[in-house]
Scaffold this active site. Sequence first.
Site, PDB file in Angstrom:
ATOM      1  N   SER A 295      22.800  -2.193 -46.371  1.00  0.00           N
ATOM      2  CA  SER A 295      22.807  -3.655 -46.256  1.00  0.00           C
ATOM      3  C   SER A 295      21.396  -4.192 -46.436  1.00  0.00           C
ATOM      4  CB  SER A 295      23.342  -4.081 -44.890  1.00  0.00           C
ATOM      5  OG  SER A 295      22.330  -3.972 -43.897  1.00  0.00           O
ATOM      6  N   ASP A 296      21.291  -5.438 -46.865  1.00  0.00           N
ATOM      7  CA  ASP A 296      19.991  -6.092 -46.833  1.00  0.00           C
ATOM      8  C   ASP A 296      19.671  -6.427 -45.371  1.00  0.00           C
ATOM      9  OD1 ASP A 296      17.611  -7.310 -47.552  1.00  0.00           O
ATOM     10  OD2 ASP A 296      18.497  -8.447 -49.187  1.00  0.00           O
ATOM     11  N   HIS A 297      18.462  -6.881 -45.137  1.00  0.00           N
ATOM     12  CA  HIS A 297      17.935  -7.063 -43.792  1.00  0.00           C
ATOM     13  C   HIS A 297      18.828  -7.991 -42.960  1.00  0.00           C
ATOM     14  CE1 HIS A 297      15.081  -8.067 -40.589  1.00  0.00           C
ATOM     15  NE2 HIS A 297      14.353  -7.035 -40.988  1.00  0.00           N
ATOM     16  N   ALA A 299      21.936  -8.231 -42.647  1.00  0.00           N
ATOM     17  CA  ALA A 299      23.088  -8.812 -43.345  1.00  0.00           C
ATOM     18  C   ALA A 299      24.377  -8.669 -42.546  1.00  0.00           C
ATOM     19  CB  ALA A 299      23.248  -8.156 -44.715  1.00  0.00           C
TER      20      ALA A 299
END
Length: 775
Positions: A295-297, A299
Amino acid sequence: MEGLLATIYAAFARYLAWGLALCLALASSPPSEAATALANAKSTFIESLLARMTVEEKAGQLLMRFAEAEPPPQIVLDAVAAGNVGSVFAHPAATPAQLRTLQQHAVKHSRLGIPLFFAGDVVHGRRTIFPIGLGLASSWDLDAISVSARVAAREATGDGLDMTFAPMVDISRDPRWGRISEGFGEDTYLVSRIAATVVRGFQGELGARDSLMACVKHFAAYGAVEGGRDYNSTDVSPLRLYQDYLPPYLAAINAGAGAIMTALTSLNGVPATANGWLLRSVLRQQWQFSGLVISDHSAIEELIVHGVAQDGAQAAQRALVAGTDVSMNDRYYLQTLPGLIEQGQIEVELLDDAVRRVLAVKYDMGLFESPFRRLSGSHGAAFSNAGLALYRAEARHVARRTLVLLKNERATLPLKRQGTIALIGPLADNSRDILGSWPANGQPSQAVSLYQGLRTALGDHAQLLYALGANIHDNPPAFDLLADNQVVLDPRPPSALLAEALAIARQADVVIAALGEPRGMSHEGASKTTLDLPQQQRELLRALKMTGKPLVLVLMNGRPLSIVEESQWADAVLETWFSGSEGGNAIADVLLGDYNPSGKLPISFPRTVGQLPVHYNTLNTGRPFIKERPSKYKSRYFDLDPTPLYPFGYGLSYTTFSLSSLRLSTHQLPPGQSLQASITVKNQGSRSGETVVQLYLRDRVASVSRPIKELKGFRKVLLAPGESRRITFTVDQTALGFYNQDLQWITEPGEFDVMIGLDSQHLEHARFELLEASR
């Protein structure tokens, strides 16, 4: 203590025995059997380890924790020792010694001794900073781009990293989006070729000490956010998604990328991190991707704000079920997954599959064999950027190839090494912003500004005068909202700065204005509603024009700008983007003619923001605008020329090139066959130079509307004065295919246009027919 040592020695003996057995098996096996033996050994090792893990330890492997730029606090070390951390997102200033401490706690103090992997943002260099993504793409030189990725991998792994969150392969056609600077432009084919090149450059021989695993981002279509506003929604048709936005991710995966990062945004109503169709149907089933999904930060936590989860438990459930393996700096996987499994709301097999992929990545990185393999080199004991040599020759070579000459009236460039040259502008002697967005560990003190580069190149042959002329931006309160806002402003009033600049300009034989953006304006979270230069800079350039001196505009920026008037005021315009550690020397090389510019634009320059999106490969309409035959009821703006100011693929040289007519090897192509499209390019000037010969195709009649042209090949060629060369492209069935309404990849018979040129607008044409199978 004795028990702990016994555990460590037992684990070491187990790994040693496993490695010896594998080596013996490989030595006595043919190649195909050897590959099977490797795969079986990997699977056996992972399954054995997985069987000994608790549910809590499994959940811990899915957590990527953020490491700040200071020694790890005890609470973090305790979490690592407890098996509650699987990987670490390392701050650029986190030292190898700090990372080594974390790894020691993982392998020596946790129950199973599972190593961590360390990841970071190494986007266009680690310490030696290369040009930003748009700059690299402007080179149209895959070998140069590969050099930049390989150097970045060597430096990053020397600093202890195992993975980079790059390349960023999001197609974007809206320069208002700040993150457009990280990517490679508007074109699917070009970005796909670069994506594969960067992945191979980063990873090299997977598992080697200098192999940096690529995590491709942001899946998917992050660059298509509405209004160019970061974190906004993306809503594109499935056909447009398959045709334009997905191919670069697939190209990176086919090149061997070990991981992929989800976008923070929603795609057609479903956040990417919880999008099962995207992560399971497309990524896992259609593309057969077996690597890691990260996942992105934050997310997963943001799924609550998106409105698709009511609490942390539901957010974690939706993300894991959709196919997100690793949670970046997010608490909910670790907090809620064990309980969700105990309550029967998630099958333990889903958790096991995600953990298998984490362990497989660590295995492929060689961390089970040698957990400290990237933490034991020359940078491991002491960490000081100032004391580490940079790859300056490589950085200068690559940067020179990325510069794009947009205008050169009356042969203003190259400049002569004589007389007096005035260098004016807030980016003229600026070694910070020249590094661009996401500069990792690049240090301004080690970067070469344009002033420094010119001063060195001119020596005693010409006098170089300098003035600031204007501050770099006009709106300090707005700039305070940006993530990267470290700009020093001159406290003098604009009138004083301008007066000083004009006094300098009047003493000079030629004036160079270095204008553009601070790097923080082309960054995550830095979306804009205007593409104009800041007003102070515009006024400076207008005033410099009024002096009557030859005027060269050097642009430094992370996005295409609206420079209609500026390009009229200047006699020459050189687009340099943010060109990195050796940018000043590279720009000086081009300005003084030591290097003949060869860059071509990877993205169109609009005339105004109201024209967006503007890109070369549009679909035709029932009423297309034809510039040579204007009429009322056509698809256009009545108050503006609808063409771009500078088109995709455009770029000048200090020499001139001509093209012959285009020839095809056949005008009737049987199915399954290929043809050759040939053209002769000639250097008609008096100096050697390079240009990029570009191949475009158009399917004239199809079951779905096709673009008016699509890039399908390119060749960068160096020619001596008067030299000619025949360039031949092979057009095969792959270049003719497309996705139909059912999202099936097909090729249909019919007529195709073949176009070859030196940019996307000025093209030689030919036509052939793809025959039906029965003919």
